[in-house]
Design a protein around this motif. Sequence first.
Motif, PDB file in Angstrom:
ATOM      1  N   UNK A  77       0.835  -1.211   0.000  1.00  0.00           N
ATOM      2  CA  UNK A  77       0.000   0.000   0.000  1.00  0.00           C
ATOM      3  C   UNK A  77       0.860   1.246   0.000  1.00  0.00           C
ATOM      4  N   UNK A  78       0.377   2.265  -0.673  1.00  0.00           N
ATOM      5  CA  UNK A  78       1.092   3.533  -0.698  1.00  0.00           C
ATOM      6  C   UNK A  78       0.723   4.362   0.526  1.00  0.00           C
ATOM      7  N   UNK A  79       1.632   5.155   1.022  1.00  0.00           N
ATOM      8  CA  UNK A  79       1.308   6.041   2.143  1.00  0.00           C
ATOM      9  C   UNK A  79       0.322   7.105   1.687  1.00  0.00           C
ATOM     10  N   UNK A  80      -0.268   7.859   2.604  1.00  0.00           N
ATOM     11  CA  UNK A  80      -1.296   8.840   2.240  1.00  0.00           C
ATOM     12  C   UNK A  80      -0.834   9.898   1.246  1.00  0.00           C
ATOM     13  N   UNK A  81       0.486  10.091   1.095  1.00  0.00           N
ATOM     14  CA  UNK A  81       0.974  11.115   0.182  1.00  0.00           C
ATOM     15  C   UNK A  81       1.047  10.617  -1.261  1.00  0.00           C
ATOM     16  N   UNK A  88       0.764  12.550  -4.459  1.00  0.00           N
ATOM     17  CA  UNK A  88      -0.527  13.228  -4.380  1.00  0.00           C
ATOM     18  C   UNK A  88      -0.298  14.732  -4.215  1.00  0.00           C
ATOM     19  N   UNK A  89      -0.912  15.504  -5.088  1.00  0.00           N
ATOM     20  CA  UNK A  89      -0.775  16.960  -5.056  1.00  0.00           C
ATOM     21  C   UNK A  89      -1.989  17.538  -4.344  1.00  0.00           C
ATOM     22  N   UNK A 113     -15.433  14.461   1.968  1.00  0.00           N
ATOM     23  CA  UNK A 113     -14.910  13.698   3.101  1.00  0.00           C
ATOM     24  C   UNK A 113     -14.014  12.571   2.614  1.00  0.00           C
ATOM     25  N   UNK A 114     -14.418  11.922   1.540  1.00  0.00           N
ATOM     26  CA  UNK A 114     -13.620  10.829   1.000  1.00  0.00           C
ATOM     27  C   UNK A 114     -12.263  11.332   0.520  1.00  0.00           C
ATOM     28  N   UNK A 115     -12.258  12.441  -0.221  1.00  0.00           N
ATOM     29  CA  UNK A 115     -10.993  12.995  -0.705  1.00  0.00           C
ATOM     30  C   UNK A 115     -10.108  13.427   0.457  1.00  0.00           C
ATOM     31  N   UNK A 116     -10.688  14.114   1.427  1.00  0.00           N
ATOM     32  CA  UNK A 116      -9.901  14.579   2.564  1.00  0.00           C
ATOM     33  C   UNK A 116      -9.348  13.420   3.386  1.00  0.00           C
ATOM     34  N   UNK A 117     -10.125  12.357   3.522  1.00  0.00           N
ATOM     35  CA  UNK A 117      -9.669  11.211   4.305  1.00  0.00           C
ATOM     36  C   UNK A 117      -8.482  10.527   3.648  1.00  0.00           C
ATOM     37  N   UNK A 118      -8.322  10.746   2.338  1.00  0.00           N
ATOM     38  CA  UNK A 118      -7.201  10.137   1.613  1.00  0.00           C
ATOM     39  C   UNK A 118      -6.071  11.126   1.378  1.00  0.00           C
ATOM     40  N   UNK A 119      -6.156  12.311   2.011  1.00  0.00           N
ATOM     41  CA  UNK A 119      -5.057  13.262   1.969  1.00  0.00           C
ATOM     42  C   UNK A 119      -5.069  14.254   0.831  1.00  0.00           C
ATOM     43  N   UNK A 120      -6.192  14.419   0.124  1.00  0.00           N
ATOM     44  CA  UNK A 120      -6.230  15.338  -1.004  1.00  0.00           C
ATOM     45  C   UNK A 120      -6.262  16.811  -0.595  1.00  0.00           C
ATOM     46  N   UNK A 121      -6.684  17.112   0.604  1.00  0.00           N
ATOM     47  CA  UNK A 121      -6.755  18.480   1.143  1.00  0.00           C
ATOM     48  C   UNK A 121      -7.631  19.366   0.251  1.00  0.00           C
ATOM     49  N   UNK A 122      -8.930  19.189   0.351  1.00  0.00           N
ATOM     50  CA  UNK A 122      -9.864  19.932  -0.507  1.00  0.00           C
ATOM     51  C   UNK A 122     -10.061  21.376  -0.065  1.00  0.00           C
ATOM     52  N   UNK A 123      -9.868  21.654   1.224  1.00  0.00           N
ATOM     53  CA  UNK A 123     -10.164  22.991   1.734  1.00  0.00           C
ATOM     54  C   UNK A 123     -11.651  23.222   1.905  1.00  0.00           C
TER      55      UNK A 123
END
Length: 341
Positions: free
Chosen positions: A46-50, A57-58, A315-325
């Motif tokens: 598995x890849x880390x959250x980044x 992940x940007x 919530x799904x994007x943020x939980x995976x580290x996408x940082x939606x703001x």
Amino acid sequence: MPAAAENVPTGTSLKNGTAAEAKVVLKPDARTLAKVVKQSQTVPRPFPPSYHKGRPLIPIYDIPEDSPYSPEEIDARKKLAACFRLVDDHGWSQLIYNHITMKIPGTNPPELLINPFGLMYHEVTASSLVKITLDGQILDRGSTKYGFNRAGYVIHTALHEYRPDIYCTLHVHHSAVAGVSAMKEGLLPINQEAMIIGPCSYVDYEVGIFDTDADKLCLKDVVQEDLKKKVLILKNHGAVSLGETVEEAWYLIYNLVIAAETQVKTMASGSYIMPPAKCIKQAYDVIQHGANNMDTGKDWEPYLFGEFEWETWMRDLDSRGFVTGHVYQDYPKKASHKSSH
């Protein structure tokens, strides 16, 4: 998880608009460690959250605190950038092509945000979006030196010009959607997702790729014929959703893809059943009021089409580290809350 583990939850946290990766400290016992080593030899690690899909992940929301943008533009930028990531996350993007645009609320004459031509969808961020006028003048290139695609400008600015009620347009070439666009019947209300979308508008493939201002004229009568029609199917091409909000444009495309996939599979069988007209109308009418089938009484403001569902995707994007703001709402929404684009 290892039996004897001391850990801080893996992921990212959003504080003052920045992402901070949480540290993980694991103390596995020998048995657990051996099991992990064995599994790593047979399945991908598995890849880390980044990381996402094997690549760095940007973060989506990358606008600095001293930004000159208005609050309305900042909100528009982060929502639109998040929409690009959703399209990419679902596998519906097409290299550097196709477009999603958003009109910045409160701008007169209208100012639009569009993706920089040269970035893939997973690279688009809130700060990288290009700001243009309806006549194609660049007002702000964002954080890159890229411009914008001419074909995207022509069709999307036409839609915003002829439909001032629309704030977001989303164009896809999903294979099932393109398949339905090549069918004489068009999109049929033979499944619930198609009923949710309602009747569509259609443009014949006479122009092909929209690349001149004259090509805009073939869209005017079509998109102004019925303002309730918010999916424009480009025959032999793909489709565009027209949303009064980003949430609506995304939810329309989400349902369109499912409807098209279902129709393609149904038509392959050689027959289908058409539901009663009253049932088709009922399904459409109910969903247009948003996700308001709740047990909290009448002291809350109704949700807009796709608005409640958008929170789940954020919530799904943020939980995976996408940082939606994304600024999450309190539920149920208070009656004094005013929805905005």
